[in-house]
Design an enzyme around this catalytic site. Structure first.
Site, mmCIF file in Angstrom:
data_model
loop_
_atom_site.group_PDB
_atom_site.id
_atom_site.type_symbol
_atom_site.label_atom_id
_atom_site.label_comp_id
_atom_site.label_asym_id
_atom_site.label_seq_id
_atom_site.Cartn_x
_atom_site.Cartn_y
_atom_site.Cartn_z
ATOM 1 N N GLU A 404 0.839 -1.223 0.000
ATOM 2 C CA GLU A 404 0.000 0.000 0.000
ATOM 3 C C GLU A 404 0.868 1.265 0.000
ATOM 4 O O GLU A 404 0.534 2.270 0.639
ATOM 5 C CB GLU A 404 -0.952 0.023 1.210
ATOM 6 C CG GLU A 404 -1.920 -1.146 1.291
ATOM 7 C CD GLU A 404 -3.105 -1.043 0.350
ATOM 8 O OE1 GLU A 404 -3.279 0.007 -0.287
ATOM 9 O OE2 GLU A 404 -3.842 -2.034 0.235
HETATM 10 C C1 LIG Z 1 2.632 -9.909 0.375
HETATM 11 C C2 LIG Z 1 2.531 -8.842 -0.673
HETATM 12 C C3 LIG Z 1 1.315 -8.598 -1.282
HETATM 13 C C4 LIG Z 1 1.203 -7.633 -2.281
HETATM 14 N N1 LIG Z 1 -0.005 -7.447 -2.919
HETATM 15 C C5 LIG Z 1 -0.060 -6.649 -4.011
HETATM 16 C C6 LIG Z 1 -1.246 -6.593 -4.807
HETATM 17 O O1 LIG Z 1 -2.258 -7.228 -4.503
HETATM 18 N N2 LIG Z 1 -1.237 -5.825 -5.931
HETATM 19 C C7 LIG Z 1 -0.136 -5.109 -6.309
HETATM 20 O O2 LIG Z 1 -0.193 -4.433 -7.327
HETATM 21 N N3 LIG Z 1 1.023 -5.121 -5.562
HETATM 22 C C8 LIG Z 1 1.073 -5.883 -4.436
HETATM 23 N N4 LIG Z 1 2.231 -5.945 -3.690
HETATM 24 C C9 LIG Z 1 3.394 -5.177 -4.116
HETATM 25 C C10 LIG Z 1 3.716 -4.011 -3.210
HETATM 26 O O3 LIG Z 1 2.752 -3.021 -3.390
HETATM 27 C C11 LIG Z 1 5.154 -3.546 -3.555
HETATM 28 O O4 LIG Z 1 6.027 -4.528 -3.074
HETATM 29 C C12 LIG Z 1 5.461 -2.198 -2.946
HETATM 30 O O5 LIG Z 1 4.739 -1.200 -3.606
HETATM 31 C C13 LIG Z 1 6.951 -1.868 -3.024
HETATM 32 O O6 LIG Z 1 7.429 -2.026 -4.327
HETATM 33 P P1 LIG Z 1 8.757 -2.876 -4.589
HETATM 34 O O7 LIG Z 1 8.611 -4.185 -3.925
HETATM 35 O O8 LIG Z 1 9.009 -2.885 -6.044
HETATM 36 O O9 LIG Z 1 9.899 -2.082 -3.854
HETATM 37 P P2 LIG Z 1 10.746 -0.863 -4.445
HETATM 38 O O10 LIG Z 1 9.841 0.134 -5.067
HETATM 39 O O11 LIG Z 1 11.859 -1.402 -5.279
HETATM 40 O O12 LIG Z 1 11.336 -0.228 -3.126
HETATM 41 C C14 LIG Z 1 12.500 -0.727 -2.464
HETATM 42 C C15 LIG Z 1 12.921 0.268 -1.379
HETATM 43 O O13 LIG Z 1 13.262 1.525 -1.967
HETATM 44 C C16 LIG Z 1 12.467 2.550 -1.423
HETATM 45 N N5 LIG Z 1 12.139 3.517 -2.472
HETATM 46 C C17 LIG Z 1 11.645 3.265 -3.708
HETATM 47 N N6 LIG Z 1 11.445 4.396 -4.377
HETATM 48 C C18 LIG Z 1 11.797 5.410 -3.552
HETATM 49 C C19 LIG Z 1 11.810 6.833 -3.671
HETATM 50 N N7 LIG Z 1 11.355 7.485 -4.731
HETATM 51 N N8 LIG Z 1 12.246 7.550 -2.612
HETATM 52 C C20 LIG Z 1 12.670 6.933 -1.478
HETATM 53 N N9 LIG Z 1 12.667 5.598 -1.317
HETATM 54 C C21 LIG Z 1 12.241 4.838 -2.341
HETATM 55 C C22 LIG Z 1 11.217 1.868 -0.895
HETATM 56 O O14 LIG Z 1 10.574 2.620 0.116
HETATM 57 C C23 LIG Z 1 11.784 0.555 -0.386
HETATM 58 O O15 LIG Z 1 12.299 0.717 0.908
HETATM 59 C C24 LIG Z 1 2.338 -6.876 -2.653
HETATM 60 C C25 LIG Z 1 3.569 -7.109 -2.016
HETATM 61 C C26 LIG Z 1 3.678 -8.074 -1.051
HETATM 62 C C27 LIG Z 1 5.019 -8.324 -0.412
#
Ligand SMILES: Cc1cc2nc3c(=O)[nH]c(=O)nc-3n(C[C@H](O)[C@H](O)[C@H](O)COP(=O)(O)OP(=O)(O)OC[C@H]3O[C@@H](n4cnc5c(N)ncnc54)[C@H](O)[C@@H]3O)c2cc1C
Length: 586
Positions: A404
């Site tokens: 979220e």
């Molecule tokens: C159990 C689970 C269920 C999920 N369910 C859904 C779902 O139903 N539908 C869906 O669409 N997604 C879902 N997700 C995905 C989830 O929304 C993403 O994992 C989340 O948005 C983070 O994206 P990422 O994993 O690519 O991390 P990244 O975006 O790669 O982030 C990695 C780190 O970098 C930081 N970061 C990234 N960009 C910035 C920035 N601009 N400034 C500062 N810090 C930054 C982040 O805060 C984080 O600490 C789910 C994930 C999990 C683990």
């Protein structure tokens, strides 16, 4: 500061709020309590006893449980009766969310169904889309999911690579791979985000768009279940789209306006996630209290040791603050959305209170992480083994800080949205910051009264001014470059989160009265003031130097100059209430 009944998001930062205008858990109606009890009984009697089966990936059982939620009216609290829902207000949705949060895995399944599938349809669906899909989602016959993230685009969701190529008959061929899709293993309907691009055109020219994609469409399949740290009873898979043909009428909202769908859904999702964290934490706190009351060491219950009592009290105080913010925000949304029943009004209200939703997301996810962590500690070795729920709850809670919108992204959004509204003139932050400058140049000493919360109220007023000082200085120092100053923005966010939390606890305790409410509010506000002072000092030192820094830190000290509270004694009272009653004491 002016006194009004604030109905604008973020307005509390510059206004004095009347406790009588705020919704608190103590002010819920009997109808609210009844729906809360129904949901809680369902989770305790029908979900928690089969958690092992859900964790063994029995998705037929998960479907049955969602159908049972449908029978009980729990899936349609936001949906009009004509579409099969029960059309209650956001406070009722919040109570259901809290109850479902007692089982984190099932809460995730439930949240994807209601928050991530029902909400976008309700807010952006055409009449025919609503008529076609909402009754099934609300009865639980149809399972929904939300597919925004991809392996290369999580936080940066708009850089998705999934493409939707328009066909001569008006349909679209969708291709790409979505990742981390909750309910992915068994959902029937996916809200999918992809970029509309003409055949052979560059993806960069694509228009980000939401689609309603049925599993039954050719070219749609799910990948393997992820092996996760926690939430083993919730399905998470990739969604694979191989030239999946999606009819023209399944575009959700407008072509090129997918970001509106995605971001508004997240606003509500964050609010609901906070409800689930709150309900989950209440269950964990009760377990911690019960365990500490019965576990003896050195011939005494461990709840009698100050070091343990302090942990129990901290759990209570943090949850108390989250509840205060949650119900306050539910009341604000319901007030702005005329009872939360019209989809356009709800959409506008969700956008209006996006700042509060982000605050709640960060505060509640960090609160539950602290609560489950201390629960493991209170359980000692028993906290580290599978035989007790503490271990699983610890693993389950961690993801709340990631999905979220990560807490980092939400922290950036909080001051970012406030600054944008200030520049636009929809929030009078710049004028308030200027008034504050004048006030700080001619300080007046205004002693607090001697009521039990008077000193706390004075501290909250000071904290609000500190938040204005930090935000105002940041806007003045960086102007349009503020978005690049993440270290300052995250510190500003921490101050603002503590301000909203502290004021919400104050308003709740003032309205409820009584020694336990006062103890929770006084401890929270005392500790929040110390955190705010430290973080604000750090932020000001990053932005200013020399005489300016000296002036601002002197003002900071003056604004937060308070008589320390005997938090040891107050924490003892709170912990004793928990250990005696063996349930969360509010
Ligand atoms: C159990 C689970 C269920 C999920 N369910 C859904 C779902 O139903 N539908 C869906 O669409 N997604 C879902 N997700 C995905 C989830 O929304 C993403 O994992 C989340 O948005 C983070 O994206 P990422 O994993 O690519 O991390 P990244 O975006 O790669 O982030 C990695 C780190 O970098 C930081 N970061 C990234 N960009 C910035 C920035 N601009 N400034 C500062 N810090 C930054 C982040 O805060 C984080 O600490 C789910 C994930 C999990 C683990």
């Amino acid at each position: 500061m002016t006194t009004t009944t604030a109905i604008r998001g973020g307005a509390w930062l510059t206004e004095e709020i009347d406790a009588a205008s705020v919704l608190t858990p103590e002010r819920l109606s009997e109808e609210h309590r009844l729906i809360g009890r129904t949901a809680e009984d369902f989770v305790d009697n029908e979900v928690l006893p089969v958690l092992d089966k859900l964790e063994a990936k029995d998705w037929a059982l998960a479907r049955d449980l969602i159908r049972r939620c449908g029978e009980l009216g729990l899936l349609g609290t936001d949906v009009p009766e004509a579409l099969g829902g029960v059309a209650l207000d956001k406070a009722a949705s919040l109570l259901v969310g809290e109850a479902v949060g007692r089982c984190a895995s099932f809460a995730t399944t439930f949240g994807a169904q209601t928050g991530l599938a029902v909400t976008p349809l309700l807010c952006f669906g055409s009449e025919s889309q609503k008529a076609k899909y909402l009754p099934g989602l609300v009865s639980g016959e149809m399972i929904g999911a939300y597919a925004l993230s991809e392996s290369g685009s999580g936080s940066d969701a708009l850089s998705a690579k999934a493409r939707a190529v328009p066909q001569p008959d008006g349909s679209f061929l969708l291709s790409g791979e979505k990742m981390w899709i909750t309910n992915g293993g068994f959902a029937d309907l996916f809200v999918v985000f992809a970029k509309v691009v003409q055949p052979g055109a560059d993806l960069a020219s694509g228009q980000f768009t939401a689609f309603l994609v049925e599993r039954a469409f050719p070219g749609v399949s799910s990948g393997k279940e992820e092996h996760k740290m926690g939430l083993h009873g919730s399905s998470t898979t990739p969604l694979i789209l191989q030239d999946a043909r999606v009819p023209a009428e399944n575009v959700l909202g407008e072509i090129g306006k997918g970001h509106k769908v995605a971001f508004n859904v997240l606003n509500y999702g964050r609010f609901k996630l906070a409800a689930m964290c709150s309900g989950g934490a209440r269950r964990v706190i009760a377990q911690a209290g019960a365990y500490a009351a019965q576990r003896k060491q050195f011939g005494q219950p461990i709840a009698s040791f100050g070091a343990v009592r302090q942990k129990l009290a901290d759990m209570i105080v943090r949850e108390y603050a989250v509840e205060a913010m949650l119900y306050r925000t539910a009341g604000l949304i319901d007030g702005a959305a005329d009872g939360g029943r019209g989809s356009d009004a709800v959409l506008a209200a969700l956008e209006e209170f996006a700042i509060e939703a982000s605050i709640l997301k960060v505060a509640s996810s960090e609160m539950i992480d602290a609560v489950v962590d201390e629960n493991v500690q209170i359980h000692g070795g028993n906290g580290f083994v599978h035989d007790y729920p503490a271990e699983g709850q610890y693993r389950d809670a961690r993801v709340n800080r990631i999905f979220e919108g990560t807490n980092e992204i939400n922290r950036l959004l909080i001051p970012g949205m406030l600054a944008k509204r200030a520049v636009k003139g929809t929030l009078p932050i710049i004028a308030a910051a200027r008034r504050l400058q004048d006030e700080l140049l001619s300080p007046s000493f205004d002693p607090p009264g001697d009521g039990p919360l008077d000193e706390a109220a004075k501290v909250v007023t000071g904290m609000k001014k500190v938040a204005l000082m930090v935000l105002g200085t940041a806007m003045q120092t960086y102007g349009a470059g503020l978005a690049d100053e993440q270290e300052v923005l995250t510190r500003a966010a921490d101050v603002i989160i503590d301000v909203f939390a502290a004021e919400s606890t104050l308003l709740r305790a003032s309205a409820a009265g009584g020694p336990l409410h006062e103890a929770a509010a006084r401890v929270f506000i005392n500790d929040a003031a110390a955190r705010v002072e430290a973080v604000a000092k750090d932020a000001l030192a990053a932005m200013t130097e020399g005489d300016m820094l000296r002036t601002l830190t002197a003002a900071l000290r003056r604004l937060l100059k308070v008589l320390p509270v005997n938090t040891v004694a107050l924490r003892r009272e709170l912990a004793a209430a928990l250990a005696d009653r063996r349930v969360y004491p509010f």
